[in-house]
Design an enzyme around this catalytic site. Structure first.
Site, PDB file in Angstrom:
ATOM      1  N   LYS A  99       0.831  -1.212   0.000  1.00  0.00           N
ATOM      2  CA  LYS A  99       0.000   0.000   0.000  1.00  0.00           C
ATOM      3  C   LYS A  99       0.866   1.264   0.000  1.00  0.00           C
ATOM      4  CE  LYS A  99      -2.336  -1.276   3.658  1.00  0.00           C
ATOM      5  NZ  LYS A  99      -1.769  -2.639   3.817  1.00  0.00           N
ATOM      6  N   THR A 100       1.900   1.289   0.836  1.00  0.00           N
ATOM      7  CA  THR A 100       2.786   2.455   0.861  1.00  0.00           C
ATOM      8  C   THR A 100       3.518   2.611  -0.467  1.00  0.00           C
ATOM      9  OG1 THR A 100       3.095   2.211   3.255  1.00  0.00           O
ATOM     10  CG2 THR A 100       4.717   3.531   2.068  1.00  0.00           C
ATOM     11  N   ASP A 144      -1.137   6.852   6.329  1.00  0.00           N
ATOM     12  CA  ASP A 144      -1.142   5.426   6.630  1.00  0.00           C
ATOM     13  C   ASP A 144      -1.996   5.161   7.865  1.00  0.00           C
ATOM     14  OD1 ASP A 144      -0.513   2.775   6.299  1.00  0.00           O
ATOM     15  OD2 ASP A 144       1.501   2.923   7.142  1.00  0.00           O
ATOM     16  N   THR A 193      -5.509  -1.120   7.142  1.00  0.00           N
ATOM     17  CA  THR A 193      -5.535  -2.583   7.261  1.00  0.00           C
ATOM     18  C   THR A 193      -6.876  -3.059   7.800  1.00  0.00           C
ATOM     19  OG1 THR A 193      -4.536  -2.374   9.470  1.00  0.00           O
ATOM     20  CG2 THR A 193      -3.047  -2.755   7.609  1.00  0.00           C
ATOM     21  N   ARG A 252       6.325  -8.531   1.737  1.00  0.00           N
ATOM     22  CA  ARG A 252       7.236  -8.102   2.793  1.00  0.00           C
ATOM     23  C   ARG A 252       7.834  -9.302   3.514  1.00  0.00           C
ATOM     24  NH1 ARG A 252       4.435  -4.123   6.313  1.00  0.00           N
ATOM     25  NH2 ARG A 252       5.092  -2.623   4.733  1.00  0.00           N
TER      26      ARG A 252
END
Length: 370
Positions: A99-100, A144, A193, A252
């Site tokens: 997302k980032t 975020d 999230t 990740r």
């Protein structure tokens, strides 16, 4: 050296003894199994610099999320053609899916500056007002964990998103005055999230919502190979696929496991990573073929062997493995449910046929999934 048997096993729980280290629910004697931090999809401060160097710079470089990339490309291309700021974008999905990175790509594709903050950092409306008033036309503001914003800041954001204006209250009591401040047109990119925790008014002000999905093994393999190329690793395609298959569908985690495998290979294999080296390394780091760590396996072990497959409450499972109920429910359970090993029922958690087989047992006739 190392005459004590326990010390000997600790020193060489490596290639030869590694399979024993992967036993179901196995942990140190008298100690509860611990969570493997390598399988936590949340980022840490130590790896932020590494992640920055690995992030793709454009939509064409971004691997996976095909539908989201196509939709976002249309949104950005249409805005560029009309020479206006794109609609506000909400990126929803579990941690570690990009997302980032996607927010950075949006700013890159628009040729704009990116201003970054997080929901918990915006405790007061004044914090948000200071940030909004400094935006230039066309800037991208990334928030975020936007669902964790304080309510006063969130309510100020409503007007900023719709009318590109904020009202600042000056003074107190009867003499307080509202001063309207115009702000430059901008694009807000929010990441969450937990999209269910967003308030309705905030969710409705986003023009485009992208739901990020977990990755397939094929896409994760490409992510691992790309990372290995950037970090100059000697990695075979089979080893990349092995790492990807144990990464819980999360880039990740895949990149993090790749770095742990590299550590193992540098020490024991001269830096060459083939599938056998990858398998041995992942066993050493307590990651089994399904991507489960010791705590995950301990939960399954308690459910299958200790409670006959359930149903059993999450508090009972947490007590059995020596963990907090919130850890079991928020960290272990989501992946176990998604992997098809645990079913949630009104009466409690139930082990599926796949969980019984993973434990090396024959599932009963009433096990879900048969």
């Amino acid at each position: 050296m190392a005459k004590n048997g326990d010390i000997e096993r600790t020193e060489f729980a490596l290639p030869d003894d590694a399979p024993r280290a992967a036993g179901l629910g196995e942990g140190a004697a008298g100690k509860p199994p611990v969570r493997n931090p390598d399988l936590d999809a949340r980022t840490t401060s130590e790896e932020q610099d590494v992640e920055t160097s690995l992030r793709p710079k454009s939509l064409t470089e971004f691997i996976g999320q095909k539908k989201v990339r196509q939709q976002l490309d249309l949104v950005l291309s249409g805005a560029r053609a009309r020479n206006v700021a794109p609609d506000h974008v909400l990126l929803a999905g579990p941690p570690g899916l990009g997302k980032t990175t996607m927010a950075m790509i949006i700013a890159q594709e628009l040729g704009s500056s990116l201003r970054m903050t997080s929901g918990p950092a915006l405790e007061r409306a004044g914090d948000l007002a200071a940030m909004l008033s400094n935006l230039m036309e066309g800037d991208v503001l990334f928030i975020d964990e936007i669902h964790r914003m304080a309510r006063p800041a969130e309510e100020m954001l409503y007007m900023a998103m719709e009318d590109f204006r904020i009202d600042v209250i000056v003074g107190k009591g009867p003499g307080a005055t509202s001063i309207p401040i115009e702000i430059a047109p901008f694009t807000l990119v929010g990441a969450t999230t937990r999209s269910g925790m967003l308030t309705g008014p905030l969710r409705d002000r986003f023009g485009f919502t992208a739901q990020m999905e977990f990755y397939e093994t094929e896409d994760l393999t490409r992510v691992v190979m790309r990372t290995a190329g950037i970090l100059n690793m000697n990695l075979s395609a089979d080893a990349a696929a092995e790492i990807a298959s144990r990464s819980r569908g999360t880039p990740r985690i895949a990149n993090r496991l790749l770095r742990r495998v590299r550590d193992f290979a540098d020490v024991y294999a001269g830096g060459v990573i083939d599938v056998k080296v990858a398998q041995s390394a992942l066993v050493v780091f307590d990651v089994d073929e399904q991507g489960l760590d010791r705590l995950d396996r301990a939960v399954l072990d308690s459910l299958v062997r200790g409670h006959g497959g359930g149903p059993v409450g999450v508090s009972t499972l947490a007590l059995a493995v020596g963990e907090e109920p919130s850890t079991v429910e928020e960290v272990c359970e989501p992946y176990l449910v998604r992997a098809g090993m645990v079913a949630r029922t009104p009466r409690g958690r139930v082990a599926t046929a796949q969980a019984w087989r993973h434990a090396g047992l024959i599932p009963p006739d009433n096990a879900p999934g048969l």
